[in-house]
Design a protein around this motif. Structure first.
Motif, PDB file in Angstrom:
ATOM      1  N   ALA A  68     104.523 -14.849 -23.970  1.00 16.98           N
ATOM      2  CA  ALA A  68     105.335 -13.593 -23.510  1.00 16.98           C
ATOM      3  C   ALA A  68     103.793 -12.873 -23.467  1.00 16.98           C
ATOM      4  CB  ALA A  68     106.097 -13.557 -24.753  1.00 16.98           C
ATOM      5  N   ILE A  69     102.848 -13.220 -24.457  1.00 14.90           N
ATOM      6  CA  ILE A  69     101.590 -12.070 -24.616  1.00 14.90           C
ATOM      7  C   ILE A  69     100.808 -12.335 -23.371  1.00 14.90           C
ATOM      8  CG2 ILE A  69      99.375 -12.027 -25.770  1.00 14.90           C
ATOM      9  CD1 ILE A  69     100.707 -12.644 -28.511  1.00 14.90           C
ATOM     10  N   GLN A  70     101.083 -13.482 -23.116  1.00 14.06           N
ATOM     11  CA  GLN A  70     100.071 -13.522 -21.664  1.00 14.06           C
ATOM     12  C   GLN A  70     101.147 -12.862 -20.433  1.00 14.06           C
ATOM     13  OE1 GLN A  70      99.244 -17.749 -20.509  1.00 14.06           O
ATOM     14  NE2 GLN A  70      98.213 -16.952 -18.318  1.00 14.06           N
ATOM     15  N   ARG A 125     107.285 -24.408 -30.243  1.00 12.23           N
ATOM     16  CA  ARG A 125     107.728 -24.242 -29.335  1.00 12.23           C
ATOM     17  C   ARG A 125     107.393 -22.763 -29.359  1.00 12.23           C
ATOM     18  NH1 ARG A 125     112.974 -26.080 -29.953  1.00 12.23           N
ATOM     19  NH2 ARG A 125     112.451 -27.840 -29.486  1.00 12.23           N
ATOM     20  N   LYS A 126     107.615 -22.004 -30.627  1.00 12.31           N
ATOM     21  CA  LYS A 126     107.962 -20.425 -31.065  1.00 12.31           C
ATOM     22  C   LYS A 126     106.551 -20.130 -30.636  1.00 12.31           C
ATOM     23  CE  LYS A 126     108.647 -17.330 -34.377  1.00 12.31           C
ATOM     24  NZ  LYS A 126     109.362 -16.846 -35.729  1.00 12.31           N
ATOM     25  N   ILE A 127     105.427 -21.176 -31.438  1.00 14.67           N
ATOM     26  CA  ILE A 127     104.014 -20.525 -30.612  1.00 14.67           C
ATOM     27  C   ILE A 127     104.267 -20.508 -29.336  1.00 14.67           C
ATOM     28  CG2 ILE A 127     101.971 -20.936 -30.991  1.00 14.67           C
ATOM     29  CD1 ILE A 127     102.125 -22.429 -34.062  1.00 14.67           C
ATOM     30  N   GLU A 163     105.438 -20.209 -27.205  1.00  9.74           N
ATOM     31  CA  GLU A 163     106.827 -18.847 -26.210  1.00  9.74           C
ATOM     32  C   GLU A 163     105.797 -17.695 -26.657  1.00  9.74           C
ATOM     33  OE1 GLU A 163     110.629 -19.186 -27.682  1.00  9.74           O
ATOM     34  OE2 GLU A 163     111.259 -21.340 -26.123  1.00  9.74           O
ATOM     35  N   GLU A 164     105.366 -17.878 -27.558  1.00  8.61           N
ATOM     36  CA  GLU A 164     104.897 -16.031 -27.544  1.00  8.61           C
ATOM     37  C   GLU A 164     103.468 -16.150 -27.069  1.00  8.61           C
ATOM     38  OE1 GLU A 164     104.178 -16.193 -32.361  1.00  8.61           O
ATOM     39  OE2 GLU A 164     106.044 -16.260 -32.658  1.00  8.61           O
ATOM     40  N   GLN A 165     103.197 -16.939 -27.391  1.00 12.19           N
ATOM     41  CA  GLN A 165     101.463 -16.974 -26.424  1.00 12.19           C
ATOM     42  C   GLN A 165     101.747 -17.079 -25.072  1.00 12.19           C
ATOM     43  OE1 GLN A 165      99.837 -20.726 -26.894  1.00 12.19           O
ATOM     44  NE2 GLN A 165      98.785 -19.904 -29.613  1.00 12.19           N
ATOM     45  N   GLU A 190     102.880  -9.735 -20.518  1.00 13.88           N
ATOM     46  CA  GLU A 190     102.776  -8.800 -20.676  1.00 13.88           C
ATOM     47  C   GLU A 190     101.240  -7.960 -20.479  1.00 13.88           C
ATOM     48  OE1 GLU A 190     103.436  -4.377 -22.005  1.00 13.88           O
ATOM     49  OE2 GLU A 190     104.612  -6.274 -21.737  1.00 13.88           O
TER      50      GLU A 190
END
Length: 138
Positions: free
Chosen positions: A109-111, A101-103, A105-107, A113
């Motif tokens: 967020a990167i997308q 789930r964390k990965i 969410e990070e992906q 941005e």
């Protein structure tokens, strides 16, 4: 008339209900063949019902058929170990799920941005284009 009838139809169907379409049993759709996912299996005899030793009573039982304390302790410890193992597996699954789930969410967020930066650049380009078009052409 077709094979279906309504309550106001011929009057020969007793099962007809006012305003509902009735399908007679002779026109029922064929049964679904959903046995494609059925797998043939073989029955395996369980070792729980193994035959008793020649003495007639299992070695962990007294002559009166009472289980020994060692037998009971082993059985309890086995159940406890099984419960601990299940708990460990559940915790490990929860940790893996949280990491996934964390990965994700990070992906995301990167997308997001990257999309924001692309929109901002497109806005700057459009503004520059408008400014160039407003300059006097000499």
């Amino acid at each position: 008339m077709d094979k279906t009838s309504t309550a106001g139809g011929s009057g020969s169907d007793d099962a007809a209900v006012a305003g509902e379409l009735v399908i007679r049993p002779d026109q029922a759709p064929p049964p679904l063949d959903d046995d494609d996912d059925v797998v043939d299996a073989e029955i395996v005899e369980s070792s729980v019902f193994a035959p008793l030793p020649l003495g007639g009573i299992a070695p962990d039982y007294s002559d009166a058929g009472v289980p020994s304390l060692d037998y009971l302790r082993d059985k309890i410890e086995g159940r406890y170990a099984t419960a601990l193992g299940g708990t460990e597996l559940g915790e490990a699954a929860a940790v893996r799920e949280a990491a996934a789930r964390k990965i994700a969410e990070e992906q995301a967020a990167i997308q997001a941005e990257q999309q924001r930066a692309a929109r901002e650049q497109a806005g700057k380009d459009k503004l520059e284009e408008i400014r160039r078009s407003m300059r006097p052409q000499s």
